[in-house]
Write a protein that holds these residues in place. Structure first.
Motif, PDB file in Angstrom:
ATOM      1  N   THR A   1       0.853  -1.181   0.000  1.00  0.00           N
ATOM      2  CA  THR A   1       0.000   0.000   0.000  1.00  0.00           C
ATOM      3  C   THR A   1       0.892   1.235   0.000  1.00  0.00           C
ATOM      4  OG1 THR A   1      -0.125   0.007   2.419  1.00  0.00           O
ATOM      5  CG2 THR A   1      -1.897  -1.121   1.226  1.00  0.00           C
ATOM      6  N   ALA A   2       0.348   2.341  -0.458  1.00  0.00           N
ATOM      7  CA  ALA A   2       1.106   3.593  -0.507  1.00  0.00           C
ATOM      8  C   ALA A   2       0.215   4.739  -0.057  1.00  0.00           C
ATOM      9  CB  ALA A   2       1.635   3.849  -1.904  1.00  0.00           C
ATOM     10  N   GLN A   3       0.848   5.781   0.469  1.00  0.00           N
ATOM     11  CA  GLN A   3       0.157   6.989   0.897  1.00  0.00           C
ATOM     12  C   GLN A   3       0.892   8.219   0.373  1.00  0.00           C
ATOM     13  OE1 GLN A   3      -0.207   7.159   5.170  1.00  0.00           O
ATOM     14  NE2 GLN A   3      -2.209   6.156   5.158  1.00  0.00           N
ATOM     15  N   ILE A   4       0.114   9.253   0.078  1.00  0.00           N
ATOM     16  CA  ILE A   4       0.691  10.570  -0.223  1.00  0.00           C
ATOM     17  C   ILE A   4       0.139  11.551   0.803  1.00  0.00           C
ATOM     18  CG2 ILE A   4       0.805  12.453  -1.886  1.00  0.00           C
ATOM     19  CD1 ILE A   4       0.727  10.481  -4.112  1.00  0.00           C
ATOM     20  N   LYS A   5       1.048  12.276   1.479  1.00  0.00           N
ATOM     21  CA  LYS A   5       0.663  13.270   2.483  1.00  0.00           C
ATOM     22  C   LYS A   5       1.173  14.640   2.059  1.00  0.00           C
ATOM     23  CE  LYS A   5       0.907   9.957   6.333  1.00  0.00           C
ATOM     24  NZ  LYS A   5       1.518   9.655   7.643  1.00  0.00           N
ATOM     25  N   ASP A   6       0.450  15.664   2.465  1.00  0.00           N
ATOM     26  CA  ASP A   6       0.926  17.022   2.195  1.00  0.00           C
ATOM     27  C   ASP A   6       1.913  17.439   3.280  1.00  0.00           C
ATOM     28  OD1 ASP A   6      -0.590  17.630   4.419  1.00  0.00           O
ATOM     29  OD2 ASP A   6      -2.223  18.564   3.300  1.00  0.00           O
ATOM     30  N   LYS A   7       2.384  18.675   3.225  1.00  0.00           N
ATOM     31  CA  LYS A   7       3.414  19.110   4.166  1.00  0.00           C
ATOM     32  C   LYS A   7       2.891  19.210   5.596  1.00  0.00           C
ATOM     33  CE  LYS A   7       2.626  23.968   2.938  1.00  0.00           C
ATOM     34  NZ  LYS A   7       3.280  25.209   2.405  1.00  0.00           N
ATOM     35  N   GLU A   8       1.553  19.261   5.746  1.00  0.00           N
ATOM     36  CA  GLU A   8       0.963  19.224   7.099  1.00  0.00           C
ATOM     37  C   GLU A   8       0.698  17.786   7.547  1.00  0.00           C
ATOM     38  OE1 GLU A   8      -0.284  21.482   4.820  1.00  0.00           O
ATOM     39  OE2 GLU A   8       0.837  23.135   5.756  1.00  0.00           O
ATOM     40  N   ARG A   9       1.174  16.825   6.757  1.00  0.00           N
ATOM     41  CA  ARG A   9       1.051  15.389   7.024  1.00  0.00           C
ATOM     42  C   ARG A   9      -0.396  14.892   7.009  1.00  0.00           C
ATOM     43  NH1 ARG A   9       5.820  13.183   8.392  1.00  0.00           N
ATOM     44  NH2 ARG A   9       7.502  14.608   9.005  1.00  0.00           N
ATOM     45  N   ARG A  10      -1.237  15.586   6.260  1.00  0.00           N
ATOM     46  CA  ARG A  10      -2.584  15.092   6.034  1.00  0.00           C
ATOM     47  C   ARG A  10      -2.567  14.103   4.869  1.00  0.00           C
ATOM     48  NH1 ARG A  10      -5.703  20.707   5.423  1.00  0.00           N
ATOM     49  NH2 ARG A  10      -3.950  20.909   3.955  1.00  0.00           N
ATOM     50  N   VAL A  11      -3.289  12.997   5.026  1.00  0.00           N
ATOM     51  CA  VAL A  11      -3.314  11.967   3.985  1.00  0.00           C
ATOM     52  C   VAL A  11      -4.178  12.450   2.828  1.00  0.00           C
ATOM     53  CG1 VAL A  11      -3.928   9.595   3.422  1.00  0.00           C
ATOM     54  CG2 VAL A  11      -2.992  10.132   5.680  1.00  0.00           C
ATOM     55  N   LEU A  12      -3.563  12.590   1.663  1.00  0.00           N
ATOM     56  CA  LEU A  12      -4.293  13.026   0.471  1.00  0.00           C
ATOM     57  C   LEU A  12      -4.774  11.844  -0.360  1.00  0.00           C
ATOM     58  CD1 LEU A  12      -1.952  15.922  -0.689  1.00  0.00           C
ATOM     59  CD2 LEU A  12      -3.938  16.024   0.823  1.00  0.00           C
ATOM     60  N   GLY A  13      -4.128  10.717  -0.209  1.00  0.00           N
ATOM     61  CA  GLY A  13      -4.515   9.538  -0.983  1.00  0.00           C
ATOM     62  C   GLY A  13      -3.860   8.292  -0.444  1.00  0.00           C
ATOM     63  N   GLN A  14      -4.607   7.205  -0.484  1.00  0.00           N
ATOM     64  CA  GLN A  14      -4.076   5.903  -0.072  1.00  0.00           C
ATOM     65  C   GLN A  14      -4.539   4.875  -1.083  1.00  0.00           C
ATOM     66  OE1 GLN A  14      -4.338   4.842   4.110  1.00  0.00           O
ATOM     67  NE2 GLN A  14      -4.889   2.740   3.561  1.00  0.00           N
ATOM     68  N   LEU A  15      -3.628   4.061  -1.570  1.00  0.00           N
ATOM     69  CA  LEU A  15      -3.982   3.109  -2.604  1.00  0.00           C
ATOM     70  C   LEU A  15      -3.174   1.831  -2.477  1.00  0.00           C
ATOM     71  CD1 LEU A  15      -2.315   4.103  -5.965  1.00  0.00           C
ATOM     72  CD2 LEU A  15      -1.956   5.424  -3.904  1.00  0.00           C
ATOM     73  N   THR A  16      -3.723   0.773  -3.062  1.00  0.00           N
ATOM     74  CA  THR A  16      -3.033  -0.508  -3.137  1.00  0.00           C
ATOM     75  C   THR A  16      -2.137  -0.518  -4.365  1.00  0.00           C
ATOM     76  OG1 THR A  16      -4.876  -1.645  -2.063  1.00  0.00           O
ATOM     77  CG2 THR A  16      -3.339  -3.003  -3.309  1.00  0.00           C
ATOM     78  N   LEU A  17      -0.915  -1.012  -4.208  1.00  0.00           N
ATOM     79  CA  LEU A  17       0.011  -1.128  -5.328  1.00  0.00           C
ATOM     80  C   LEU A  17      -0.049  -2.555  -5.880  1.00  0.00           C
ATOM     81  CD1 LEU A  17       3.139   0.758  -3.908  1.00  0.00           C
ATOM     82  CD2 LEU A  17       1.182   1.696  -5.155  1.00  0.00           C
ATOM     83  N   PHE A  18       0.017  -2.675  -7.204  1.00  0.00           N
ATOM     84  CA  PHE A  18      -0.043  -3.978  -7.865  1.00  0.00           C
ATOM     85  C   PHE A  18       1.179  -4.175  -8.747  1.00  0.00           C
ATOM     86  CE2 PHE A  18      -4.435  -2.688  -7.170  1.00  0.00           C
ATOM     87  CZ  PHE A  18      -5.001  -3.827  -6.622  1.00  0.00           C
ATOM     88  N   ALA A  19       1.652  -5.418  -8.816  1.00  0.00           N
ATOM     89  CA  ALA A  19       2.621  -5.758  -9.849  1.00  0.00           C
ATOM     90  C   ALA A  19       1.895  -5.703 -11.191  1.00  0.00           C
ATOM     91  CB  ALA A  19       3.188  -7.160  -9.615  1.00  0.00           C
ATOM     92  N   PRO A  20       2.529  -5.201 -12.259  1.00  0.00           N
ATOM     93  CA  PRO A  20       1.833  -5.096 -13.547  1.00  0.00           C
ATOM     94  C   PRO A  20       1.194  -6.396 -14.013  1.00  0.00           C
ATOM     95  CG  PRO A  20       3.893  -3.880 -13.620  1.00  0.00           C
ATOM     96  CD  PRO A  20       3.876  -4.595 -12.311  1.00  0.00           C
ATOM     97  N   ALA A  21       1.818  -7.542 -13.695  1.00  0.00           N
ATOM     98  CA  ALA A  21       1.258  -8.826 -14.107  1.00  0.00           C
ATOM     99  C   ALA A  21      -0.037  -9.145 -13.378  1.00  0.00           C
ATOM    100  CB  ALA A  21       2.278  -9.943 -13.871  1.00  0.00           C
ATOM    101  N   LYS A  22      -0.307  -8.470 -12.252  1.00  0.00           N
ATOM    102  CA  LYS A  22      -1.499  -8.737 -11.444  1.00  0.00           C
ATOM    103  C   LYS A  22      -2.503  -7.594 -11.477  1.00  0.00           C
ATOM    104  CE  LYS A  22       0.119 -12.634  -9.735  1.00  0.00           C
ATOM    105  NZ  LYS A  22      -0.533 -13.943  -9.998  1.00  0.00           N
ATOM    106  N   GLU A  23      -2.198  -6.552 -12.221  1.00  0.00           N
ATOM    107  CA  GLU A  23      -3.034  -5.352 -12.174  1.00  0.00           C
ATOM    108  C   GLU A  23      -4.429  -5.613 -12.714  1.00  0.00           C
ATOM    109  OE1 GLU A  23      -2.821  -0.636 -13.466  1.00  0.00           O
ATOM    110  OE2 GLU A  23      -1.348  -2.061 -14.233  1.00  0.00           O
TER     111      GLU A  23
END
Length: 546
Positions: free
Chosen positions: A217-239
């Protein structure tokens, strides 16, 4: 699958195209002929897994090779070449087949075959290939190789001729003097650009001597450490199949990826990724990234003004429950907006047709613990889905959908964008019984159509309609290869499924957009669709670019 297409002219063989697509269990190399739609040979089994071996053990195996032309009008004798090969795992999670004894984890040199070529008479129908594996001393861990079985293509002047090649995977699990520990390292975490869109990529290396099967899983946070997005990462063969776990071979590196759909304004962000594997394996990585004006583009659907941004995971929920059993499953909802969102959830049957409801509905076995909730900005919540199966339930798969709809009091949606606020989760409830139901993945191409551009601003496109002829759901993967008048490949474009999955007996559609217009002339488009079975479905059409 590894696809090689040969042109046989004037007694010379010219390799014109080569492409590698990974399968941990099977390499099935298939080309096709215009007057024949099936392989002349068949191979069983397609893989061997020898477990609990020790140094110095000997193992025998047999491979059955069939002459599939027996009993048909054009039955004939088949010549077959047999040889050993190694394979390595690519960053996509697929396989690349290489010369034997070149992979550090190869067991090819330990394998002895009783023949390297054979002729299967049409009246005999079948031949047996025998092999022996002699495990040397002082070795341990996982070792693997493949036995390649290739039909010999006859040279026919001026014609395309097809050869089929199978790879039988051999995996040896050798016990040693110590316990094997699953280990891995994150080699890279970055924000890449694919077709102008931002893509999170995390590369993981298996540094142990056994398989690992991480999910990320991955997260992107802004400079105030608020979560802007959270998503599951896939290997291309499993996407395409939305399978979060990807088995990684020892020594291999696999890239896990996820597309950032929410538009991000210029600024500084914190990108983090988390991997879990085995019982105790955990990996974490963190990078600071800077996005500048014009660095990335975003898909039109993701950047609609006023469109609500949230995530529901997983997209396909797989649930195995024995008859008379009970199981709970989790669905995660994340609010990616900067304001509060209200959500409603409801269960629905998987299809509108009454017959499909009766045969495949899981609706009466499922229960949502919550049907509405409110999430503050950048917050997530897990919802329980209960599956209760009666004792008299027949084994097999049943399906349902969970429809989530988001609304916001503080944001006015543009006209026609209500659909943007809805998302689907498909539930696959596999009822287990005493008698195991064999899953049969089979699809049939109904039509393959080329759509020319109706205006200079539009792109040419292709559409493939198909039917699910098996007894389990399909998540097809496909591509289109464009050949010019000289039969040379000039473009390759992916086919995109229009549905997350296609139920047994129902129809589905795959589409591809030809963004790069070829030069004027006549072309042949070849559609290749992998329905998850042993063979790809192939269809060709001719089209003209003016």
């Amino acid at each position: 699958m590894l696809l090689s297409l040969f042109f046989l002219r004037s007694g010379k063989c010219h390799i014109v195209f080569k492409y590698v697509l990974f399968s941990l269990y099977l390499l099935f190399l298939a080309s096709f002929s215009i007057d024949r739609a099936f392989a002349h040979i068949g191979v069983k089994p397609l893989s061997f897994d020898f477990k609990n071996l020790r140094s110095g053990d000997n193992v025998d195996f047999e491979i059955k090779i069939d002459n599939n032309s027996t009993g048909f009008r054009d039955e004939k004798d088949i010549n077959v070449n047999i040889y050993l090969s190694d394979f390595v795992q690519t960053l996509r999670g697929e396989a690349s087949y290489i010369l034997a004894c070149t992979n550090p984890y190869s067991c090819a040199s330990w394998i002895t075959l009783d023949k390297t070529a054979l002729e299967i008479k049409h009246h005999e129908g079948v031949s047996i290939l025998k092999g022996t594996i002699r495990v040397p001393t002082n070795v341990q861990g996982l070792h693997y190789a493949a036995v390649m079985v290739e039909e010999v293509a006859k040279k026919i002047k001026g014609k395309i001729k097809i050869s089929f090649r199978y790879a039988v995977a051999i995996r040896l699990y050798i016990k040693g003097f110590r316990t094997f520990v699953e280990r891995a390292e994150i080699e890279k975490l970055s924000l890449e650009k694919i077709d102008g869109n931002p893509l999170i990529e995390a590369v993981v290396e298996n540094t142990s001597e056994v398989f690992i099967a991480p999910q990320a899983t991955a997260q992107i946070k802004d400079k105030e450490r608020r979560v802007l997005g959270q998503l599951t990462l896939f290997a291309p063969a499993k996407e395409q199949s939305q399978e979060p776990k990807c088995r990684i071979y020892p020594g291999a590196k696999v890239a896990f990826r996820g597309r950032v759909e929410k538009p991000l304004p210029p600024g500084k962000y914190i990108l983090s990724a988390s991997f879990q594997y085995g019982k105790y394996g955990r990996l974490n990585a963190r990078e600071e990234i800077v996005i500048k004006e014009g660095d990335y583009q975003f898909d039109e659907a993701a950047s609609v003004t006023g469109g609500l941004q949230y995530q529901v995971e997983p997209g396909i929920l797989l649930c195995q429950v024995p008859a008379g059993g009970f199981k709970t499953n989790l669905i995660n909802i994340t609010n990616n907006e900067q304001e509060r969102l209200d959500f409603t959830l409801k269960l629905e049957d998987p299809a509108d047709k009454e017959k499909m409801k009766a045969l495949f509905s899981a609706f009466k076995y499922l229960e949502l613990t919550k049907k509405s909730l409110t999430l503050e900005p950048s917050r997530s919540q897990k919802i329980l889905l209960k599956a209760t199966v009666p004792k008299d339930a027949q084994p097999g798969e049943r399906y349902a959908r969970i429809i989530t709809e988001a609304t916001s009091e503080g944001k006015t949606l543009p006209e026609g964008s209500l659909k943007e606020g809805k998302k689907e989760v498909y539930v696959v409830l596999d009822v287990l019984g005493r008698k195991k139901v064999e899953k049969k993945k089979e699809g049939r191409i109904d039509t393959f159509v080329f759509h020319p551009a109706s205006s200079p601003k539009e792109s040419m496109s292709f559409e493939v309609a198909f039917h699910n002829k098996g007894n389990t759901y399909l998540v097809p993967e496909g591509k289109i290869i464009i050949y010019n008048a000289e039969r040379k490949p000039v473009q390759q474009i992916p086919l995109r499924a229009q549905d997350k999955l296609v139920l047994p007996g129902l129809a589905g559609v795959l589409k591809a957009e030809l963004k790069e217009k070829p030069a004027a002339g006549e072309y042949v488009a070849e559609a290749q669709i992998d329905f998850g079975g042993e063979r790809k479905a192939l269809r060709r059409i001719s089209f003209e670019v003016k």
